[in-house]
Write a protein that holds these residues in place. Structure first.
Motif, mmCIF file in Angstrom:
data_model
loop_
_atom_site.group_PDB
_atom_site.id
_atom_site.type_symbol
_atom_site.label_atom_id
_atom_site.label_comp_id
_atom_site.label_asym_id
_atom_site.label_seq_id
_atom_site.Cartn_x
_atom_site.Cartn_y
_atom_site.Cartn_z
ATOM 1 N N THR A 3 0.818 -1.217 0.000
ATOM 2 C CA THR A 3 0.000 0.000 0.000
ATOM 3 C C THR A 3 0.853 1.269 0.000
ATOM 4 O OG1 THR A 3 -0.178 0.054 2.425
ATOM 5 C CG2 THR A 3 -1.884 -1.170 1.214
ATOM 6 N N TYR A 4 2.135 1.147 0.344
ATOM 7 C CA TYR A 4 3.034 2.306 0.309
ATOM 8 C C TYR A 4 3.443 2.677 -1.113
ATOM 9 C CZ TYR A 4 3.921 2.436 5.360
ATOM 10 O OH TYR A 4 3.791 2.564 6.718
ATOM 11 N N VAL A 5 3.351 1.729 -2.048
ATOM 12 C CA VAL A 5 3.920 1.942 -3.378
ATOM 13 C C VAL A 5 3.350 3.158 -4.100
ATOM 14 C CG1 VAL A 5 4.226 0.920 -5.680
ATOM 15 C CG2 VAL A 5 4.588 -0.469 -3.623
ATOM 16 N N PRO A 6 2.037 3.365 -4.151
ATOM 17 C CA PRO A 6 1.538 4.557 -4.854
ATOM 18 C C PRO A 6 2.089 5.864 -4.288
ATOM 19 C CG PRO A 6 -0.249 3.006 -4.469
ATOM 20 C CD PRO A 6 0.918 2.506 -3.698
ATOM 21 N N GLY A 7 2.269 5.940 -2.978
ATOM 22 C CA GLY A 7 2.828 7.148 -2.375
ATOM 23 C C GLY A 7 4.272 7.375 -2.767
ATOM 24 N N PHE A 8 5.043 6.309 -2.871
ATOM 25 C CA PHE A 8 6.440 6.433 -3.282
ATOM 26 C C PHE A 8 6.567 6.776 -4.762
ATOM 27 C CE2 PHE A 8 7.560 3.402 0.333
ATOM 28 C CZ PHE A 8 8.214 4.368 1.068
ATOM 29 N N THR A 9 5.730 6.167 -5.584
ATOM 30 C CA THR A 9 5.978 6.191 -7.022
ATOM 31 C C THR A 9 5.106 7.157 -7.829
ATOM 32 O OG1 THR A 9 4.428 4.353 -7.395
ATOM 33 C CG2 THR A 9 6.738 3.793 -6.959
ATOM 34 N N ARG A 10 3.937 7.577 -7.278
ATOM 35 C CA ARG A 10 3.058 8.419 -8.092
ATOM 36 C C ARG A 10 2.491 9.625 -7.351
ATOM 37 N NH1 ARG A 10 1.183 3.390 -9.591
ATOM 38 N NH2 ARG A 10 -0.759 3.612 -8.448
ATOM 39 N N ARG A 11 2.021 9.411 -6.143
ATOM 40 C CA ARG A 11 1.337 10.477 -5.410
ATOM 41 C C ARG A 11 1.907 10.570 -3.996
ATOM 42 N NH1 ARG A 11 -3.187 12.212 -8.065
ATOM 43 N NH2 ARG A 11 -3.980 10.872 -9.747
ATOM 44 N N PRO A 12 2.989 11.349 -3.814
ATOM 45 C CA PRO A 12 3.605 11.477 -2.484
ATOM 46 C C PRO A 12 2.634 11.925 -1.406
ATOM 47 C CG PRO A 12 5.058 12.368 -4.161
ATOM 48 C CD PRO A 12 3.760 12.067 -4.852
ATOM 49 N N GLY A 13 1.566 12.626 -1.800
ATOM 50 C CA GLY A 13 0.591 13.062 -0.809
ATOM 51 C C GLY A 13 -0.059 11.915 -0.065
ATOM 52 N N LEU A 14 -0.071 10.728 -0.676
ATOM 53 C CA LEU A 14 -0.645 9.560 -0.012
ATOM 54 C C LEU A 14 0.164 9.131 1.210
ATOM 55 C CD1 LEU A 14 -1.607 7.423 -3.167
ATOM 56 C CD2 LEU A 14 -3.151 8.718 -1.672
ATOM 57 N N LEU A 15 1.403 9.631 1.313
ATOM 58 C CA LEU A 15 2.251 9.298 2.462
ATOM 59 C C LEU A 15 2.053 10.257 3.629
ATOM 60 C CD1 LEU A 15 5.592 8.493 0.571
ATOM 61 C CD2 LEU A 15 3.995 6.854 1.565
ATOM 62 N N ALA A 16 1.097 11.185 3.497
ATOM 63 C CA ALA A 16 0.864 12.166 4.567
ATOM 64 C C ALA A 16 0.549 11.511 5.911
ATOM 65 C CB ALA A 16 -0.249 13.129 4.160
ATOM 66 N N PRO A 17 -0.280 10.451 5.967
ATOM 67 C CA PRO A 17 -0.509 9.808 7.275
ATOM 68 C C PRO A 17 0.769 9.264 7.900
ATOM 69 C CG PRO A 17 -2.190 9.142 5.703
ATOM 70 C CD PRO A 17 -1.150 9.884 4.915
ATOM 71 N N ALA A 18 1.656 8.726 7.068
ATOM 72 C CA ALA A 18 2.936 8.230 7.585
ATOM 73 C C ALA A 18 3.775 9.385 8.125
ATOM 74 C CB ALA A 18 3.688 7.490 6.490
ATOM 75 N N ARG A 19 3.749 10.520 7.439
ATOM 76 C CA ARG A 19 4.496 11.684 7.909
ATOM 77 C C ARG A 19 3.961 12.153 9.258
ATOM 78 N NH1 ARG A 19 4.354 17.301 7.816
ATOM 79 N NH2 ARG A 19 6.423 18.275 7.552
ATOM 80 N N ARG A 20 2.643 12.204 9.398
ATOM 81 C CA ARG A 20 2.052 12.625 10.674
ATOM 82 C C ARG A 20 2.433 11.657 11.793
ATOM 83 N NH1 ARG A 20 -2.366 14.036 7.217
ATOM 84 N NH2 ARG A 20 -3.391 12.031 7.609
ATOM 85 N N MET A 21 2.470 10.370 11.477
ATOM 86 C CA MET A 21 2.837 9.374 12.480
ATOM 87 C C MET A 21 4.295 9.545 12.917
ATOM 88 S SD MET A 21 2.432 5.219 12.244
ATOM 89 C CE MET A 21 0.733 5.404 11.677
ATOM 90 N N ALA A 22 5.177 9.811 11.947
ATOM 91 C CA ALA A 22 6.590 10.003 12.270
ATOM 92 C C ALA A 22 6.794 11.256 13.113
ATOM 93 C CB ALA A 22 7.407 10.086 10.985
ATOM 94 N N LEU A 23 6.121 12.344 12.765
ATOM 95 C CA LEU A 23 6.270 13.574 13.537
ATOM 96 C C LEU A 23 5.656 13.436 14.922
ATOM 97 C CD1 LEU A 23 5.617 16.290 10.797
ATOM 98 C CD2 LEU A 23 7.803 15.470 11.704
ATOM 99 N N ALA A 24 4.564 12.680 15.036
ATOM 100 C CA ALA A 24 3.980 12.428 16.361
ATOM 101 C C ALA A 24 4.943 11.619 17.216
ATOM 102 C CB ALA A 24 2.648 11.698 16.208
ATOM 103 N N ASN A 25 5.650 10.688 16.582
ATOM 104 C CA ASN A 25 6.664 9.899 17.285
ATOM 105 C C ASN A 25 7.758 10.817 17.830
ATOM 106 O OD1 ASN A 25 7.900 7.429 18.117
ATOM 107 N ND2 ASN A 25 9.175 7.421 16.277
ATOM 108 N N LEU A 26 8.168 11.803 17.030
ATOM 109 C CA LEU A 26 9.175 12.772 17.452
ATOM 110 C C LEU A 26 8.656 13.645 18.597
ATOM 111 C CD1 LEU A 26 11.765 14.479 17.167
ATOM 112 C CD2 LEU A 26 10.684 15.639 15.225
ATOM 113 N N HIS A 27 7.460 14.190 18.458
ATOM 114 C CA HIS A 27 6.914 15.097 19.469
ATOM 115 C C HIS A 27 6.684 14.372 20.799
ATOM 116 C CE1 HIS A 27 5.749 18.928 17.312
ATOM 117 N NE2 HIS A 27 6.306 18.192 16.368
#
Length: 500
Positions: A245-269
């Motif tokens: 399910t990560y593939v479309p975000g990596f290869t076509r629509r980076p915006g689909l990785l936004a939930p992963a980005r929020r999770m990573a930043l929440a991990n940092l905070h």
């Protein structure tokens, strides 16, 4: 000195990690038992034999990071630690019955194609071997890359790469520096923070670090994996499709990785309360542009009182410390170099010489690494490169890709046998079409548009490491050997083209 190796085999395999071991097992199953695997180290395992640093573990779930034909019901954790992966590979090798054709502590010095005899001649530290096919499974994460820093040779303390860990060095109570914040470093730092008197972490760019959803398998689960038919395969299948399910975000629509980005930043905070430190640990590029890391312990370790995150560039190393661009010198007893591997300039490519004598490294020097289907190379007949150009992954298991390439190799060998061909070599046009299509796809991926510099990119700025599509597409494209893309020859003829 008399050679300890056979003078001639049908297939010579270089490397005894996942790729080499898979090749040996599958060739043996096909009745192609006349092979030899040469390995520079003392045991099977490759990367998992060499990387013994504290905290070493896989960042792909255990159920997927294993051979499909050799499931392991006894994984202790959902993400396997290094000793378990190495033990798994040893067991698979032992039980497969192929170890009698492995030569350990044997270094490949050169390999050359002979057009007259349609064979490879490989010179090793233990003798010379000729073979019809040469299978290179040396891997892309096998040769450590050391940083080019002034004075590093004059450092008076202990210095070693993460992949060559010096277990004789007692780190308790010492002042340690870790250079790098990649996948190995984020596993090492929490372990060193527990024992060192002080730890400096030198960061060039801040990575995204996701929570590590790891857990220990219960005894009941392990029993079920062993005795309930199909259960472990079901787990593996579910993990596989979850990763895809990560593939479309990596290869076509980076915006689909936004939930992963929020999770990573929440991990940092969650782990870092100091706003200045948090800011320096916040990535400044699109998530996925560099490898996404997973850890629950890295951020708490960096935030500890006895750890300093250093973001100023290193200018030189002195006999007693490290100097950064602001002029500060930090004293240090031990330097751990976690700066990755030679991934886009494979050292073994310098030792492989094809038709006309040119090395694989020379052939790739002008364009960057490239191959047909990531596996075969024009000008290098009967050479099969496993984990070759553009076969790497940023989201799933390389074992899946290795098994796909080995299936292609097996069908090539069957086809050669049936047709009586002595050599197959991809046509230049077929290889060019394959790589042009790959690079067109690559332009729109997050790896090329995400605003970062990564080890995925070579000196030409081309991503020659990663596969820019779904892994099931790779498996489909390599499911059958395609003779129409090849020039072929018999022992008595010159190369000819098979009609398309």
């Amino acid at each position: 000195m008399e050679s300890s190796l056979p003078a001639d085999v049908r297939h010579l395999v270089v490397g005894a990690g996942f790729a080499g071991l898979c090749t040996a097992i599958k060739l043996d199953e096909d009745g192609e038992g006349d092979f030899l695997v040469v390995e520079k180290g003392p045991d099977v395992g490759g990367t998992w034999r060499d990387n013994t640093y504290p905290g070493a573990a896989c960042d792909v779930p255990s159920q997927l990071y294993s051979f499909s034909f050799a499931p392991n019901p006894d994984w202790s954790m959902s993400f396997s630690p290094q000793p378990e992966i190495q033990a798994y590979l040893r067991r698979v090798a032992r039980e497969s019955g192929v170890l009698d054709r492995f030569a350990f502590d044997t270094v490949v010095e050169s390999a050359s194609w002979d057009d007259a005899t349609r064979t490879w001649t490989t010179v090793t530290s233990a003798g010379t071997v000729t073979s019809q096919t040469l299978v290179v499974g040396a891997g892309g994460l096998s040769e450590p890359r050391l940083p080019d820093i002034e004075g590093i040779e004059e450092f008076g303390g202990h210095l070693f790469h993460s992949a060559r860990w010096d277990h004789d060095v007692d780190l308790a109570g010492t002042r340690v520096a870790v250079i790098g914040t990649g996948a190995s470093a984020i596993q090492i730092v929490p372990e060193l923070q527990k024992v060192a008197a002080h730890l400096d972490v030198y960061q060039r760019t801040a990575p995204y670090v996701m929570p590590r959803h790891d857990r220990r398998y219960t005894r009941l689960e392990r029993l079920a994996f062993r005795h309930v038919p199909g259960l472990q395969k079901l787990y593996r299948t579910a993990i596989y499709w979850g990763r895809e399910t990560y593939v479309p975000g990596f290869t076509r629509r980076p915006g689909l990785l936004a939930p992963a980005r929020r999770m990573a930043l929440a991990n940092l905070h969650k782990a870092v309360s100091d706003p200045d430190l948090r800011a320096r640990l916040t990535p400044e590029f699109e998530i996925g542009c560099k490898r996404i890391l997973i850890s629950n312990a890295y951020y708490p370790a960096v935030a500890a009182d006895d750890v300093e995150l250093v973001t100023d560039a290193i200018t030189r190393v002195t006999p007693t410390g490290i100097v950064t661009a602001d002029g500060t010198e930090r004293p240090v007893d031990v330097i751990v170099v976690a700066t990755g591997f030679h991934t886009t300039d494979l050292p073994i490519a310098e030792r492989i010489h094809g038709r006309g004598g040119a090395s694989l490294a020379d052939t790739w020097a002008g364009t960057g690494m490239n191959a047909y289907k990531g596996t075969t190379v024009h000008g290098f007949p009967n050479l099969f490169v496993l984990v070759g150009p553009n076969t790497g992954l940023g989201h799933s298991s390389m074992v899946f890709m290795i098994e796909s390439q080995v299936a292609y190799l097996r069908d090539a060998v069957r086809t050669m046998r049936a047709a009586g061909w002595a050599a197959v070599e991809p046509r230049a046009a077929a290889q060019a079409r394959w790589n042009d299509a790959l690079q067109r796809r690559m332009r729109r991926t997050v790896w090329n548009t995400g605003g970062c510099a990564s080890w995925y990119l070579d000196a030409h700025g081309r991503n020659t490491v990663l596969w820019p599509r779904a892994t099931f597409a790779f498996r489909r494209l390599l499911s059958r050997f395609d003779p129409a893309a090849y020039e072929v020859s018999t022992p008595a003829t010159t190369p000819e083209r098979i009609p398309a």
